[in-house]
Design a protein around this motif. Sequence first.
Motif, mmCIF file in Angstrom:
data_model
loop_
_atom_site.group_PDB
_atom_site.id
_atom_site.type_symbol
_atom_site.label_atom_id
_atom_site.label_comp_id
_atom_site.label_asym_id
_atom_site.label_seq_id
_atom_site.Cartn_x
_atom_site.Cartn_y
_atom_site.Cartn_z
ATOM 1 N N ARG A 1 22.237 113.861 24.168
ATOM 2 C CA ARG A 1 23.560 113.349 23.766
ATOM 3 C C ARG A 1 24.605 113.658 24.836
ATOM 4 N N MET A 2 24.598 114.874 25.343
ATOM 5 C CA MET A 2 25.563 115.244 26.377
ATOM 6 C C MET A 2 25.376 114.388 27.629
ATOM 7 N N ALA A 3 24.139 114.241 28.067
ATOM 8 C CA ALA A 3 23.866 113.441 29.274
ATOM 9 C C ALA A 3 24.285 111.988 29.063
ATOM 10 N N GLY A 4 24.033 111.458 27.879
ATOM 11 C CA GLY A 4 24.439 110.082 27.582
ATOM 12 C C GLY A 4 25.944 109.909 27.623
ATOM 13 N N MET A 5 26.656 110.868 27.102
ATOM 14 C CA MET A 5 28.114 110.794 27.122
ATOM 15 C C MET A 5 28.647 110.926 28.552
ATOM 16 N N LEU A 6 28.021 111.782 29.338
ATOM 17 C CA LEU A 6 28.458 111.960 30.724
ATOM 18 C C LEU A 6 28.066 110.777 31.616
ATOM 19 N N ALA B 1 33.944 110.565 30.661
ATOM 20 C CA ALA B 1 33.085 111.539 31.342
ATOM 21 C C ALA B 1 33.921 112.619 32.022
ATOM 22 N N ARG B 2 35.027 112.230 32.675
ATOM 23 C CA ARG B 2 35.895 113.198 33.342
ATOM 24 C C ARG B 2 36.493 114.191 32.340
ATOM 25 N N GLN B 3 36.959 113.672 31.203
ATOM 26 C CA GLN B 3 37.553 114.588 30.223
ATOM 27 C C GLN B 3 36.492 115.511 29.631
ATOM 28 N N MET B 4 35.261 115.024 29.471
ATOM 29 C CA MET B 4 34.191 115.898 28.980
ATOM 30 C C MET B 4 33.926 117.037 29.947
ATOM 31 N N VAL B 5 33.877 116.716 31.232
ATOM 32 C CA VAL B 5 33.674 117.742 32.257
ATOM 33 C C VAL B 5 34.816 118.747 32.216
ATOM 34 N N ASP B 6 36.036 118.247 32.119
ATOM 35 C CA ASP B 6 37.200 119.133 32.102
ATOM 36 C C ASP B 6 37.183 120.074 30.900
ATOM 37 N N VAL B 7 36.792 119.555 29.735
ATOM 38 C CA VAL B 7 36.724 120.385 28.534
ATOM 39 C C VAL B 7 35.563 121.368 28.641
ATOM 40 N N TYR B 8 34.413 120.869 29.051
ATOM 41 C CA TYR B 8 33.223 121.722 29.115
ATOM 42 C C TYR B 8 33.420 122.867 30.104
ATOM 43 N N LEU B 9 34.026 122.561 31.232
ATOM 44 C CA LEU B 9 34.225 123.563 32.279
ATOM 45 C C LEU B 9 35.630 124.169 32.226
ATOM 46 N N SER B 10 36.204 124.206 31.039
ATOM 47 C CA SER B 10 37.553 124.753 30.875
ATOM 48 C C SER B 10 37.522 126.269 30.705
ATOM 49 N N HIS B 11 38.683 126.887 30.940
ATOM 50 C CA HIS B 11 38.855 128.325 30.671
ATOM 51 C C HIS B 11 38.612 128.598 29.188
ATOM 52 N N GLU B 12 39.108 127.685 28.333
ATOM 53 C CA GLU B 12 38.986 127.877 26.895
ATOM 54 C C GLU B 12 37.524 127.966 26.473
ATOM 55 N N HIS B 13 36.704 127.061 26.991
ATOM 56 C CA HIS B 13 35.276 127.074 26.649
ATOM 57 C C HIS B 13 34.600 128.318 27.220
ATOM 58 N N LEU B 14 34.936 128.654 28.445
ATOM 59 C CA LEU B 14 34.328 129.813 29.096
ATOM 60 C C LEU B 14 34.634 131.106 28.335
#
Length: 196
Positions: A135-140, A89-102
């Motif tokens: 799916r996202m909520a389940g993974m988080l 869950a932590r890595q998903m948050v980090d990827v989702y809220l990353s500079h790269e994604h933004l």
Amino acid sequence: MPYSAEHKQRTRAHIVECARVLFNRKGFAEVSIDEIMASAGLTRGGFYNHFKTKEDLYVEAVAAYRDFNPHERWPQLDFDPARRGSAFARQMVDVYLSHEHLDDVEGQCPMIALPSDVARAGTGVKRAYHGLLERMAGMLAQGAEASAGAEAARQRGLALAALCVGGMVLARTIEDDAFREEIRAAARATAHELID
């Protein structure tokens, strides 16, 4: 000689990917079938060998993100699909809220790029978007079920998804780089607090 089923499947996947990129850039209404097919290097007539309508393609373009692998798009980010529980869950948050994604308009999640379009779309598109959010909520929610129970884990997963998506939607609308970063960082820090 007719094309093989495998060729047809690859062509369909290529059309979906080209459409997904264009929908992310411009939104559903601003993208034409001709533009999608030109991007795919195909003719408009070929579209109807794969889809009945542009909305059918839109459904697939939204649903395709369910199997998105961030490491393929942004290999510099730390993402290991084998992680489990709160580490996942932590890595998903980090990827989702990353500079790269933004900064990656073409690769962004449809929940960031297309919420207004989806709100005006038909049932099929809304169903695909719903499935993506589930799916996202389940993974988080991973890691919370053992300690908090299934319902509390689901609530946490939904809250984290809303925080991640909302944080990115707001950050994406801001031109001031410092404020954009503040929004992204605040969403990430609060998401980490919810996980830990």
